[in-house]
Design an enzyme around this catalytic site. Structure first.
Site, PDB file in Angstrom:
ATOM      1  CE  LYS A  21     -18.739  59.067  42.331  1.00  0.00           C
ATOM      2  NZ  LYS A  21     -19.583  58.299  41.515  1.00  0.00           N
ATOM      3  CG  PHE A  55     -12.225  56.080  31.167  1.00  0.00           C
ATOM      4  CD1 PHE A  55     -13.187  56.522  30.314  1.00  0.00           C
ATOM      5  CD2 PHE A  55     -12.753  55.684  32.529  1.00  0.00           C
ATOM      6  CE1 PHE A  55     -14.540  56.743  30.900  1.00  0.00           C
ATOM      7  CE2 PHE A  55     -13.944  55.927  33.001  1.00  0.00           C
ATOM      8  CZ  PHE A  55     -14.705  56.423  32.141  1.00  0.00           C
ATOM      9  CG  PHE A  62     -18.900  62.448  34.905  1.00  0.00           C
ATOM     10  CD1 PHE A  62     -17.539  62.691  35.629  1.00  0.00           C
ATOM     11  CD2 PHE A  62     -19.489  61.298  35.267  1.00  0.00           C
ATOM     12  CE1 PHE A  62     -16.891  61.609  36.046  1.00  0.00           C
ATOM     13  CE2 PHE A  62     -18.755  60.293  35.915  1.00  0.00           C
ATOM     14  CZ  PHE A  62     -17.300  60.284  36.210  1.00  0.00           C
ATOM     15  CB  THR A  63     -17.176  59.467  31.689  1.00  0.00           C
ATOM     16  OG1 THR A  63     -17.130  59.316  33.056  1.00  0.00           O
ATOM     17  CG2 THR A  63     -15.601  60.076  31.473  1.00  0.00           C
ATOM     18  NE  ARG A  95     -11.471  60.338  34.689  1.00  0.00           N
ATOM     19  CZ  ARG A  95     -12.580  59.597  34.718  1.00  0.00           C
ATOM     20  NH1 ARG A  95     -13.670  60.049  35.353  1.00  0.00           N
ATOM     21  NH2 ARG A  95     -12.617  58.830  33.593  1.00  0.00           N
ATOM     22  CG  ASP A 127     -23.805  64.653  38.896  1.00  0.00           C
ATOM     23  OD1 ASP A 127     -23.968  64.264  39.736  1.00  0.00           O
ATOM     24  OD2 ASP A 127     -23.242  64.169  37.734  1.00  0.00           O
ATOM     25  CE1 TYR A 153     -38.487  41.925  43.733  1.00  0.00           C
ATOM     26  CE2 TYR A 153     -40.584  42.954  43.221  1.00  0.00           C
ATOM     27  CZ  TYR A 153     -39.359  42.633  42.895  1.00  0.00           C
ATOM     28  OH  TYR A 153     -39.051  42.885  41.435  1.00  0.00           O
TER      29      TYR A 153
HETATM   30  N1  PM9 Z   1     -17.961  59.334  39.274  1.00  0.00           N
HETATM   31  C1  PM9 Z   1     -15.549  59.066  39.829  1.00  0.00           C
HETATM   32  O1  PM9 Z   1     -14.620  58.221  40.072  1.00  0.00           O
HETATM   33  C2  PM9 Z   1     -16.983  56.922  39.409  1.00  0.00           C
HETATM   34  C3  PM9 Z   1     -17.038  56.416  37.987  1.00  0.00           C
HETATM   35  S1  PM9 Z   1     -15.405  56.696  36.934  1.00  0.00           S
HETATM   36  C4  PM9 Z   1     -16.123  57.199  35.477  1.00  0.00           C
HETATM   37  O2  PM9 Z   1     -15.380  60.145  39.661  1.00  0.00           O
HETATM   38  C5  PM9 Z   1     -20.432  62.382  38.595  1.00  0.00           C
HETATM   39  C6  PM9 Z   1     -19.856  63.744  38.568  1.00  0.00           C
HETATM   40  C7  PM9 Z   1     -19.698  61.336  38.846  1.00  0.00           C
HETATM   41  C8  PM9 Z   1     -19.866  60.083  38.626  1.00  0.00           C
HETATM   42  C9  PM9 Z   1     -19.054  58.978  39.063  1.00  0.00           C
HETATM   43  C10 PM9 Z   1     -21.460  59.934  38.246  1.00  0.00           C
HETATM   44  C11 PM9 Z   1     -21.812  58.239  38.259  1.00  0.00           C
HETATM   45  C12 PM9 Z   1     -22.014  60.822  37.928  1.00  0.00           C
HETATM   46  N2  PM9 Z   1     -21.576  62.074  37.966  1.00  0.00           N
HETATM   47  O3  PM9 Z   1     -20.445  55.746  39.335  1.00  0.00           O
HETATM   48  O4  PM9 Z   1     -22.478  55.605  38.589  1.00  0.00           O
HETATM   49  O5  PM9 Z   1     -18.410  61.655  39.408  1.00  0.00           O
HETATM   50  O6  PM9 Z   1     -22.450  55.914  41.023  1.00  0.00           O
HETATM   51  O7  PM9 Z   1     -22.012  57.753  39.234  1.00  0.00           O
HETATM   52  C13 PM9 Z   1     -17.076  58.267  39.290  1.00  0.00           C
HETATM   53  P1  PM9 Z   1     -21.590  56.034  39.599  1.00  0.00           P
END
Ligand code: PM9
Length: 457
Positions: free
Chosen positions: A259, A449, A125-126, A383, A216, A73
């Site tokens: 990623k 979306f 970014f979203t 997008r 980021d 833990y």
């Molecule tokens: N990106 C993508 O498909 C997954 C979610 S779709 C809204 O591109 C950036 C530059 C990203 C990103 C996720 C996140 C969030 C932050 N910054 O999905 O929470 O491309 O691990 O990361 C997606 P998490």
């Protein structure tokens, strides 16, 4: 295929069968999903280019690391490995693990943003903007104008426009800007990189006013490879050296390990400032878990640490960029309008140019993604206006870019798969005059979306 595209720097040890479907099956699946590719069942998808997030193939080295998970833990040894990876490879002092990137964005936004603050960034970014806004922040786009023009060939379209940044500082005052959010690469601009020269200049300007720079880091390795290929003076530097220099111009970073971390789940917030780190750890225990696991199992932290080391290999990342370029080149040769130059993680179709007869509020990119699925079972992602959401008065944001993203997962598909994708896009393009737009049947209030539903007009 021409020989200029690098062959895979790996061999395949395990395979996952994928299903082919009939057009009739796809028609039914699409209706059931409300014309939203996010709502399709994965088993109804042939080639899945929805995202490169968490869809990576892990290596044998990472899979063996999973067996070495220390699931204590507190004080897991895998956290130490992750911490070492972040310190050695990215150069940050403190690491707060989170379940994925938005977990880190949540914590960063909460500890730094006060209501009424401004957060400049190189395009939104979203999830990033959603967390900034949930904490009362106002996002301001300070990316260079070229980024909003899909056909502009600027080699570093992710760069910040220093004049726009300076103008914002002059207008609202530095005390109203807790940090600059600098994404490397810029997802919604088409996976476009930021030059080191620009990062250095942004950091110098920020330091002059006592403003922090938070990067980021999600696709930082792709950005580093573009720098090696395009920025004068960096051709002989290793990816690791370039990544270290990039982050020397930042006070911290949010990271989605899903990623460039080459894993299926995980992320972190990295910081240099001890006081901010203390604030972050007091929140991570509320939202994620102990500061030594923060939403990840020990085995996941091990896989992420190993993935981060693997991602520094030039052959890995050069091949990745070559795959994306290959798909882009095939489409450009066929005259399909795409965002140029081809970015790091995806090829972006210009839906506005493909369906000029569909107004933006009838969701041309959403429809293009639906048509591509119908044609061949290839799943892509809107997008454009749907992803951009609404402003505080309830009006649509109308982004200049109305795109469909064909996102390539890492180490998953071959060039032959990409040929199938290219042929399908070409077929959809030929039929473009016969397609109409969509309207909402259901629209959720935040990040619409993901779960919105539509019907054809
Ligand atoms: N990106 C993508 O498909 C997954 C979610 S779709 C809204 O591109 C950036 C530059 C990203 C990103 C996720 C996140 C969030 C932050 N910054 O999905 O929470 O491309 O691990 O990361 C997606 P998490």
């Amino acid at each position: 295929m021409k020989r200029e595209y690098m062959a895979e720097p790996y061999k395949i040890k395990m395979v996952e069968p994928i299903k082919m479907t009939t057009r009739e099956q796809r028609e039914q699946a699409l209706k059931k999903a409300g014309y939203n590719t996010f709502l399709l069942d994965s088993e109804d998808v042939y080639i899945d280019l929805l995202t490169d997030s968490g869809t990576n193939a892990m290596s044998d080295n990472q899979w063996s690391g999973l067996m070495l998970g220390d699931e204590a833990y507190a004080g897991s040894k895998n956290f130490k490995h992750l911490e070492r990876a972040v310190r050695e490879l990215y150069g940050f002092k403190y690491v707060v693990p989170t379940h994925q990137g938005r977990g880190a964005e949540n914590i960063l936004s909460q500890i730094m943003i006060k209501p009424g603050d401004y957060v400049p960034g190189n395009m939104y970014f979203t999830t990033t903007r959603a967390h900034q806004e949930l904490n009362g922040g106002i996002f301001v786009d300070v990316i260079i104008d070229e980024a909003h023009d899909p056909s502009n060939e600027h080699p570093f379209k992710g760069n910040i426009d220093l004049n726009k940044l300076q103008a914002l500082i002059d207008e609202v005052g530095p005390e109203k800007i807790p940090y600059i959010c600098l994404a490397v690469t810029v997802n919604l601009a088409g996976g476009q990189p930021v030059a080191l020269e620009n990062m250095r200049a942004v950091y110098e300007l920020a330091q002059k006013y006592g403003i922090k720079v938070m990067m980021d880091a999600t696709r930082c390795v792709e950005n580093a490879c573009f720098i090696k290929h395009r920025e004068p003076g960096y051709a002989d530097k290793s990816i690791h050296e370039i990544v270290l220099e990039m982050f020397s111009y930042a006070d911290g970073a949010t990271m989605s390990g899903k990623k460039d971390g080459l894993v299926n789940i995980g992320g972190f917030l990295a910081l240099n400032d001890e006081e901010l780190y203390q604030k972050a750890t007091s929140l991570v225990v509320v939202y994620e878990g102990m500061p030594s696991y923060g939403g990840m199992a020990g085995r996941d932290m091990e896989a992420l640490a190993r993935g981060m080391y693997e991602s520094m290999d030039y052959y890995f990342i050069a091949h990745r960029l070559a795959q994306v370029q290959y798909l882009g080149d095939r489409l450009m040769e066929a005259g399909i309008p795409i965002v140029r130059p081809v970015g790091g993680h995806a090829v972006f179709l210009d839906a506005r140019a493909i369906y000029p007869h569909i107004p933006q509020d009838e969701f041309p990119a959403q429809m293009l993604a639906a048509q591509l699925y119908l044609e061949s079972g290839v799943r892509s992602m809107e997008r454009g206006i749907v992803s951009a959401g609404r402003d505080k008065d309830g009006n649509h944001h109308y982004p200049k870019l109305e795109l469909v993203r064909l996102t390539i997962p890492r180490r998953v598909y071959t060039y032959a798969h990409l040929d199938v994708v290219a042929d399908s896009v070409i077929a959809v393009y030929k039929n473009r005059d016969n397609v109409r737009g969509l309207r909402f049947v259901y629209e959720p209030p935040v990040l619409r979306f993901f779960t919105a539903r539509f019907e054809p007009l």
